[in-house]
Design a protein around this motif. Structure first.
Motif, PDB file in Angstrom:
ATOM      1  N   HIS A 100       0.820  -1.213   0.000  1.00 13.44           N
ATOM      2  CA  HIS A 100       0.000   0.000   0.000  1.00 13.44           C
ATOM      3  C   HIS A 100       0.856   1.267   0.000  1.00 13.44           C
ATOM      4  O   HIS A 100       0.319   2.369  -0.181  1.00 13.44           O
ATOM      5  N   LEU A 101       2.149   1.089   0.213  1.00 16.97           N
ATOM      6  CA  LEU A 101       3.053   2.238   0.209  1.00 16.97           C
ATOM      7  C   LEU A 101       3.704   2.457  -1.145  1.00 16.97           C
ATOM      8  O   LEU A 101       4.407   3.463  -1.334  1.00 16.97           O
ATOM      9  N   TYR A 102       3.498   1.522  -2.074  1.00 13.41           N
ATOM     10  CA  TYR A 102       4.096   1.678  -3.402  1.00 13.41           C
ATOM     11  C   TYR A 102       3.522   2.931  -4.078  1.00 13.41           C
ATOM     12  O   TYR A 102       2.300   3.087  -4.156  1.00 13.41           O
ATOM     13  N   PRO A 103       4.369   3.804  -4.602  1.00 13.92           N
ATOM     14  CA  PRO A 103       3.848   4.976  -5.350  1.00 13.92           C
ATOM     15  C   PRO A 103       3.494   4.586  -6.783  1.00 13.92           C
ATOM     16  O   PRO A 103       4.032   5.134  -7.749  1.00 13.92           O
ATOM     17  N   ILE A 104       2.566   3.644  -6.907  1.00 12.42           N
ATOM     18  CA  ILE A 104       2.212   3.080  -8.207  1.00 12.42           C
ATOM     19  C   ILE A 104       0.706   3.174  -8.370  1.00 12.42           C
ATOM     20  O   ILE A 104      -0.061   2.891  -7.435  1.00 12.42           O
ATOM     21  N   ALA A 105       0.269   3.535  -9.561  1.00 12.24           N
ATOM     22  CA  ALA A 105      -1.160   3.675  -9.843  1.00 12.24           C
ATOM     23  C   ALA A 105      -1.838   2.310  -9.861  1.00 12.24           C
ATOM     24  O   ALA A 105      -1.214   1.283 -10.179  1.00 12.24           O
ATOM     25  N   GLU A 106      -3.127   2.303  -9.532  1.00 12.16           N
ATOM     26  CA  GLU A 106      -3.891   1.061  -9.517  1.00 12.16           C
ATOM     27  C   GLU A 106      -3.964   0.443 -10.903  1.00 12.16           C
ATOM     28  O   GLU A 106      -3.975  -0.782 -11.045  1.00 12.16           O
ATOM     29  N   SER A 107      -3.995   1.281 -11.925  1.00 15.39           N
ATOM     30  CA  SER A 107      -4.056   0.760 -13.296  1.00 15.39           C
ATOM     31  C   SER A 107      -2.825  -0.061 -13.647  1.00 15.39           C
ATOM     32  O   SER A 107      -2.914  -1.050 -14.374  1.00 15.39           O
ATOM     33  N   GLN A 108      -1.677   0.326 -13.107  1.00 13.63           N
ATOM     34  CA  GLN A 108      -0.459  -0.442 -13.363  1.00 13.63           C
ATOM     35  C   GLN A 108      -0.521  -1.807 -12.682  1.00 13.63           C
ATOM     36  O   GLN A 108      -0.042  -2.799 -13.227  1.00 13.63           O
ATOM     37  N   ARG A 109      -1.127  -1.849 -11.514  1.00 17.47           N
ATOM     38  CA  ARG A 109      -1.314  -3.143 -10.834  1.00 17.47           C
ATOM     39  C   ARG A 109      -2.239  -4.040 -11.644  1.00 17.47           C
ATOM     40  O   ARG A 109      -1.968  -5.233 -11.820  1.00 17.47           O
ATOM     41  N   VAL A 110      -3.329  -3.485 -12.151  1.00 15.22           N
ATOM     42  CA  VAL A 110      -4.269  -4.260 -12.965  1.00 15.22           C
ATOM     43  C   VAL A 110      -3.584  -4.769 -14.226  1.00 15.22           C
ATOM     44  O   VAL A 110      -3.763  -5.924 -14.627  1.00 15.22           O
ATOM     45  N   ASN A 111      -2.777  -3.923 -14.863  1.00 16.93           N
ATOM     46  CA  ASN A 111      -2.085  -4.337 -16.083  1.00 16.93           C
ATOM     47  C   ASN A 111      -1.081  -5.456 -15.807  1.00 16.93           C
ATOM     48  O   ASN A 111      -0.934  -6.389 -16.603  1.00 16.93           O
ATOM     49  N   GLY A 112      -0.402  -5.377 -14.654  1.00 14.11           N
ATOM     50  CA  GLY A 112       0.531  -6.440 -14.292  1.00 14.11           C
ATOM     51  C   GLY A 112      -0.176  -7.772 -14.080  1.00 14.11           C
ATOM     52  O   GLY A 112       0.287  -8.816 -14.551  1.00 14.11           O
ATOM     53  N   PHE A 113      -1.297  -7.735 -13.370  1.00 12.08           N
ATOM     54  CA  PHE A 113      -2.037  -8.975 -13.150  1.00 12.08           C
ATOM     55  C   PHE A 113      -2.663  -9.473 -14.455  1.00 12.08           C
ATOM     56  O   PHE A 113      -2.768 -10.685 -14.672  1.00 12.08           O
ATOM     57  N   ARG A 114      -3.059  -8.561 -15.323  1.00  7.98           N
ATOM     58  CA  ARG A 114      -3.626  -8.960 -16.607  1.00  7.98           C
ATOM     59  C   ARG A 114      -2.600  -9.703 -17.461  1.00  7.98           C
ATOM     60  O   ARG A 114      -2.924 -10.696 -18.105  1.00  7.98           O
ATOM     61  N   ARG A 115      -1.375  -9.235 -17.445  1.00  3.25           N
ATOM     62  CA  ARG A 115      -0.311  -9.926 -18.197  1.00  3.25           C
ATOM     63  C   ARG A 115      -0.047 -11.315 -17.627  1.00  3.25           C
ATOM     64  O   ARG A 115       0.184 -12.277 -18.376  1.00  3.25           O
ATOM     65  N   LEU A 116      -0.088 -11.419 -16.309  1.00  2.00           N
ATOM     66  CA  LEU A 116       0.089 -12.739 -15.690  1.00  2.00           C
ATOM     67  C   LEU A 116      -1.054 -13.677 -16.076  1.00  2.00           C
ATOM     68  O   LEU A 116      -0.814 -14.839 -16.438  1.00  2.00           O
ATOM     69  N   MET A 117      -2.288 -13.205 -16.016  1.00  2.00           N
ATOM     70  CA  MET A 117      -3.447 -14.014 -16.401  1.00  2.00           C
ATOM     71  C   MET A 117      -3.367 -14.438 -17.862  1.00  2.00           C
ATOM     72  O   MET A 117      -3.684 -15.574 -18.214  1.00  2.00           O
ATOM     73  N   PHE A 118      -2.928 -13.526 -18.717  1.00  2.42           N
ATOM     74  CA  PHE A 118      -2.821 -13.854 -20.135  1.00  2.42           C
ATOM     75  C   PHE A 118      -1.785 -14.954 -20.359  1.00  2.42           C
ATOM     76  O   PHE A 118      -2.004 -15.877 -21.155  1.00  2.42           O
ATOM     77  N   ALA A 119      -0.667 -14.891 -19.646  1.00  2.00           N
ATOM     78  CA  ALA A 119       0.375 -15.911 -19.797  1.00  2.00           C
ATOM     79  C   ALA A 119      -0.110 -17.279 -19.311  1.00  2.00           C
ATOM     80  O   ALA A 119       0.085 -18.301 -19.983  1.00  2.00           O
ATOM     81  N   LEU A 120      -0.761 -17.306 -18.147  1.00  3.30           N
ATOM     82  CA  LEU A 120      -1.196 -18.586 -17.583  1.00  3.30           C
ATOM     83  C   LEU A 120      -2.332 -19.208 -18.400  1.00  3.30           C
ATOM     84  O   LEU A 120      -2.294 -20.402 -18.727  1.00  3.30           O
ATOM     85  N   THR A 121      -3.361 -18.429 -18.719  1.00  8.04           N
ATOM     86  CA  THR A 121      -4.472 -18.977 -19.511  1.00  8.04           C
ATOM     87  C   THR A 121      -4.028 -19.299 -20.926  1.00  8.04           C
ATOM     88  O   THR A 121      -4.510 -20.250 -21.535  1.00  8.04           O
TER      89      THR A 121
END
Length: 403
Positions: free
Chosen positions: A334-355
């Motif tokens: 929660h202390l990361y100075p990172i936008a929520e959209s970047q977190r969503v994009n990171g998880f989206r790339r992981l989901m795309f790789a696994l599926t």
């Protein structure tokens, strides 16, 4: 003690029904119906190609009956604290075990009869046994299961008789001999042998009434049994009772090294290492993928394998979505100075790789099982569309709804 087991059984069944409602959701029930239908059709078609008096039919019957005999374990519902709080009531432990046996054995008998029911068409086609012989074999099977429960009770006491602790002989070798005698033309003798074994083990059990109860061993066996149950439920939903253990898995470092430790890959770096080293989600992903591949290998047809591949692909993606919130309890994220959209994009790339990896494996199994390139092309197009829709559209909708 009887009331104690009834209360624990009611609580246990309530917990099991809660998870079963999550397991048998609409998607899984639909997939299960397709699988059972395909398996039943394959079984029916396979029986049509068999002829009577096959040399390998009786060995198959014996092996199947022996494997079915191992289904159904002794559910004592013991808890870790029982070694302290129930120790003063050790003299009454037999009453508790009586209730546990009644429930466990009744459930196990259903398994045995259902196994015999499934095997019955095969027996009729390949051997044509008289109905009376089949009935005696079924009763012998139930008596053998009763013997295993007597042995399970004896093994939970501090018995010094070494021959009673040789569970291999009573679980495998002796039942194998009795089933061989029953199936190979002497069902009455097999029934008598099973009856003698069941009565003998019940008498042996009664002889150890004054023997101290082995609390730690009994509690350990129950914990192992419940661990297997929770692992099954963990295939479909999160189970709090299962504590995940992080494992290093150095042999996958080459794969993780492809994700560079840069600011734009902060969450992709975290999620990729989390999914690889998490025993809960990585095990869930692997088990569902392997199960789907096995089903696709045995299922034949024009559209059935395609529908099953699409269904399992959706099920895997659906079960991976909760991993998005895996690290929310860690304050540093929660202390990361990172936008929520970047977190969503990171998880989206992981989901795309696994599926995407799962889609490729499913496609390979469909082609191997059906040897039809046209079906493979259709499967490829459907899986590609499904992965894109799931990652690009369904995943953001689920994340917004959770908020």
């Amino acid at each position: 003690m009887n009331n104690l087991y009834r209360k624990r059984l009611a609580s246990h069944l309530k917990e099991m029904f809660k998870y079963l409602r999550l397991v048998f959701n609409d998607h899984f029930v639909f997939a299960l119906l397709i699988f059972i239908g395909g398996l039943g059709l394959a079984y029916s078609n396979g029986l049509k190609g068999l002829s009577p008096h096959l040399w390998w039919a009786r060995p198959v019957i014996v092996v199947v009956l022996l494997l079915v005999l191992q289904l159904g374990r002794f559910a004592t519902l013991f808890q870790d604290a029982d070694v302290v709080f129930l120790l003063p009531r050790e003299a009454d432990i037999r009453q508790y075990l009586k209730g546990a046996r009644l429930y466990s054995e009744g459930l196990a008998f259903i398994y045995e009869l259902f196994g015999m029911f499934i095997l019955l068409p095969f027996i009729q086609v390949t051997d044509s046994m008289p109905v009376f012989d089949l009935a005696m074999i079924a009763v012998a099977q139930l008596l053998l299961k009763d013997s295993l429960f007597s042995l399970a009770i004896v093994s939970r006491f501090q018995v010094k008789a070494s021959w009673l602790k040789q569970t291999f002989w009573f679980k495998w070798l002796v039942p194998l001999i009795i089933l061989l005698v029953s199936v190979y033309g002497m069902p009455l003798i097999g029934l008598l042998l099973a009856l003698i074994l069941a009565v003998g083990l019940r008498v042996a059990d009664r002889r150890f009434n004054a023997v101290p109860f082995d609390w730690w061993h009994a509690i350990g066996l129950e914990n192992n049994r419940m661990l297997g149950v929770y692992r099954f439920f963990n295939l479909f939903t999160n189970v709090p009772m299962l504590k995940g253990v992080a494992k290093r898995r150095r042999y996958l470092d080459w794969l993780l090294n492809s994700v560079k430790a840069t600011p734009k890959n902060t969450y992709l770096y975290l999620y990729s290492r989390g999914i690889v080293r998490s025993g809960e989600f990585s095990g869930l992903y692997l088990r569902l993928t392997i199960l789907g591949m096995i089903l696709l290998y045995f299922v034949r047809g024009t559209w059935l394998p395609i529908a099953l591949a699409a269904l399992f692909l959706y099920l895997i993606g659906f079960q991976l979505i909760p991993f998005y919130w895996q690290f929310d309890d860690i304050v540093f994220t929660h202390l990361y100075p990172i936008a929520e959209s970047q977190r969503v994009n990171g998880f989206r790339r992981l989901m795309f790789a696994l599926t995407g990896l799962t889609a490729i494996l499913f496609l390979i199994m469909v082609i191997i099982a059906n040897l039809d390139w046209q079906m493979g092309l259709i499967t490829l197009v459907i899986e590609l569309v499904e992965v894109v829709l799931m990652v690009q559209y369904y995943l953001p909708l689920r994340l917004k709804r959770k908020k």
